[in-house]
Scaffold this motif. Structure first.
Motif, PDB file in Angstrom:
ATOM      1  N   ASN A  52      12.965  54.124  43.429  1.00 53.74           N
ATOM      2  CA  ASN A  52      13.024  52.666  43.595  1.00 53.74           C
ATOM      3  C   ASN A  52      12.078  52.215  44.688  1.00 53.74           C
ATOM      4  O   ASN A  52      11.728  52.986  45.570  1.00 53.74           O
ATOM      5  CB  ASN A  52      14.432  52.235  44.050  1.00 53.74           C
ATOM      6  CG  ASN A  52      15.518  52.634  43.096  1.00 53.74           C
ATOM      7  OD1 ASN A  52      15.475  52.311  41.929  1.00 53.74           O
ATOM      8  ND2 ASN A  52      16.515  53.355  43.605  1.00 53.74           N
ATOM      9  N   TRP A  54      12.505  49.855  47.887  1.00 54.61           N
ATOM     10  CA  TRP A  54      13.696  49.570  48.673  1.00 54.61           C
ATOM     11  C   TRP A  54      13.496  48.323  49.512  1.00 54.61           C
ATOM     12  O   TRP A  54      12.461  48.151  50.134  1.00 54.61           O
ATOM     13  CB  TRP A  54      14.015  50.745  49.588  1.00 54.61           C
ATOM     14  CG  TRP A  54      14.287  52.018  48.852  1.00 54.61           C
ATOM     15  CD1 TRP A  54      13.390  53.015  48.557  1.00 54.61           C
ATOM     16  CD2 TRP A  54      15.530  52.436  48.292  1.00 54.61           C
ATOM     17  NE1 TRP A  54      14.017  54.018  47.859  1.00 54.61           N
ATOM     18  CE2 TRP A  54      15.336  53.687  47.679  1.00 54.61           C
ATOM     19  CE3 TRP A  54      16.803  51.876  48.257  1.00 54.61           C
ATOM     20  CZ2 TRP A  54      16.359  54.379  47.046  1.00 54.61           C
ATOM     21  CZ3 TRP A  54      17.823  52.570  47.627  1.00 54.61           C
ATOM     22  CH2 TRP A  54      17.597  53.808  47.034  1.00 54.61           C
ATOM     23  N   LYS A  57      18.765  45.371  53.085  1.00 63.48           N
ATOM     24  CA  LYS A  57      19.925  44.540  52.748  1.00 63.48           C
ATOM     25  C   LYS A  57      20.573  44.018  54.022  1.00 63.48           C
ATOM     26  O   LYS A  57      20.924  42.862  54.129  1.00 63.48           O
ATOM     27  CB  LYS A  57      20.923  45.351  51.936  1.00 63.48           C
ATOM     28  CG  LYS A  57      22.180  44.612  51.574  1.00 63.48           C
ATOM     29  CD  LYS A  57      23.115  45.489  50.773  1.00 63.48           C
ATOM     30  CE  LYS A  57      24.376  44.726  50.390  1.00 63.48           C
ATOM     31  NZ  LYS A  57      25.280  45.575  49.622  1.00 63.48           N
ATOM     32  N   SER A 137      21.447  53.946  44.439  1.00 64.40           N
ATOM     33  CA  SER A 137      21.610  52.527  44.743  1.00 64.40           C
ATOM     34  C   SER A 137      21.700  52.202  46.233  1.00 64.40           C
ATOM     35  O   SER A 137      21.893  51.048  46.604  1.00 64.40           O
ATOM     36  CB  SER A 137      22.859  51.992  44.042  1.00 64.40           C
ATOM     37  OG  SER A 137      24.002  52.704  44.486  1.00 64.40           O
ATOM     38  N   LYS A 138      21.527  53.193  47.097  1.00 65.98           N
ATOM     39  CA  LYS A 138      21.629  52.915  48.530  1.00 65.98           C
ATOM     40  C   LYS A 138      20.842  53.928  49.341  1.00 65.98           C
ATOM     41  O   LYS A 138      20.863  55.114  49.074  1.00 65.98           O
ATOM     42  CB  LYS A 138      23.093  52.942  48.961  1.00 65.98           C
ATOM     43  CG  LYS A 138      23.308  52.500  50.399  1.00 65.98           C
ATOM     44  CD  LYS A 138      24.771  52.519  50.758  1.00 65.98           C
ATOM     45  CE  LYS A 138      25.319  51.129  50.622  1.00 65.98           C
ATOM     46  NZ  LYS A 138      26.687  51.017  51.142  1.00 65.98           N
ATOM     47  N   GLU A 157      20.048  49.530  56.259  1.00 63.47           N
ATOM     48  CA  GLU A 157      20.618  49.689  54.931  1.00 63.47           C
ATOM     49  C   GLU A 157      19.704  49.040  53.913  1.00 63.47           C
ATOM     50  O   GLU A 157      19.453  47.841  53.961  1.00 63.47           O
ATOM     51  CB  GLU A 157      22.023  49.084  54.871  1.00 63.47           C
ATOM     52  CG  GLU A 157      22.998  49.802  55.780  1.00 63.47           C
ATOM     53  CD  GLU A 157      24.438  49.337  55.589  1.00 63.47           C
ATOM     54  OE1 GLU A 157      24.744  48.671  54.567  1.00 63.47           O
ATOM     55  OE2 GLU A 157      25.266  49.643  56.465  1.00 63.47           O
ATOM     56  N   GLU A 159      18.601  48.610  49.661  1.00 65.66           N
ATOM     57  CA  GLU A 159      19.038  48.652  48.279  1.00 65.66           C
ATOM     58  C   GLU A 159      17.808  48.549  47.402  1.00 65.66           C
ATOM     59  O   GLU A 159      16.752  48.094  47.864  1.00 65.66           O
ATOM     60  CB  GLU A 159      20.033  47.532  47.971  1.00 65.66           C
ATOM     61  CG  GLU A 159      19.436  46.136  48.083  1.00 65.66           C
ATOM     62  CD  GLU A 159      20.455  45.028  47.892  1.00 65.66           C
ATOM     63  OE1 GLU A 159      21.654  45.320  47.748  1.00 65.66           O
ATOM     64  OE2 GLU A 159      20.031  43.869  47.869  1.00 65.66           O
ATOM     65  N   SER A 161      15.004  47.178  45.152  1.00 68.24           N
ATOM     66  CA  SER A 161      14.498  45.834  44.893  1.00 68.24           C
ATOM     67  C   SER A 161      14.180  45.746  43.405  1.00 68.24           C
ATOM     68  O   SER A 161      13.837  46.717  42.763  1.00 68.24           O
ATOM     69  CB  SER A 161      13.268  45.544  45.733  1.00 68.24           C
ATOM     70  OG  SER A 161      12.215  46.413  45.388  1.00 68.24           O
TER      71      SER A 161
END
Length: 162
Positions: A52, A54, A57, A137-138, A157, A159, A161
């Motif tokens: 991903n 990132w 968050k 997811s994190k 933290e 997540e 994008s």
């Protein structure tokens, strides 16, 4: 055709053996949880990092309390406006989603030898960051950064994008 009548003791023995077999199968099929988590490998950590882009968050204290953005220094505040992209070739890029994800900063990254932290060399975001959590997811990285002007351990933290 004659039906063979079975005696009650034989039926009870068969039931007992069936129940005993099912119980034995259940016991051997269950694996005891020893409370340890598997040691992450370089390939598993890399796969999760590069899967991903990132975005930040939130920023928290090491015990999970959210820190208001205004209490952070400018370098940490800027992370809220960027997407971080870790690539398989060891490069990392900071992308501006407001400008069609144009690259505004870049550098390199590599996992530390224990696969439990990441070494990042990007202008304004350099150092070894322990990986607190990494899933699809994190992503949570630990960092020492100014909060209200005093260096403190914080969690960044991220997540995925979209």
């Amino acid at each position: 055709m004659k039906r063979i009548k079975q005696s009650k003791p034989v039926m009870n023995t068969l039931r007992f053996l069936l129940i005993l077999t099912l119980f034995a199968c259940a016991l051997t099929g269950c694996k005891k949880d020893d409370g340890t988590t598997p040691t992450p490998t370089a390939s598993s950590q890399t796969d999760l990092l590069v899967a991903n882009n990132w975005r930040t968050k939130r920023v928290t204290t090491s015990d999970g309390q959210e820190i208001n953005k205004s209490r952070l220094n400018l370098a940490t505040q800027v992370l809220y406006d960027l997407n971080m992209q870790f690539r398989n070739n060891g490069t990392v890029r900071a992308l501006d989603p407001g400008q069609s994800n144009s690259v505004i900063n870049g550098g390199t990254w590599k996992l530390a030898t224990d696969n439990q932290s990441i070494d990042v060399d990007v202008s304004g975001f350099k150092g070894n960051f322990p990986i607190v959590q990494l899933t699809k997811s994190k992503l949570i990285l630990r960092q020492m950064a100014p909060v209200d002007g005093t260096n403190a351990p914080i969690n960044l933290e991220f997540e995925p994008s979209l």
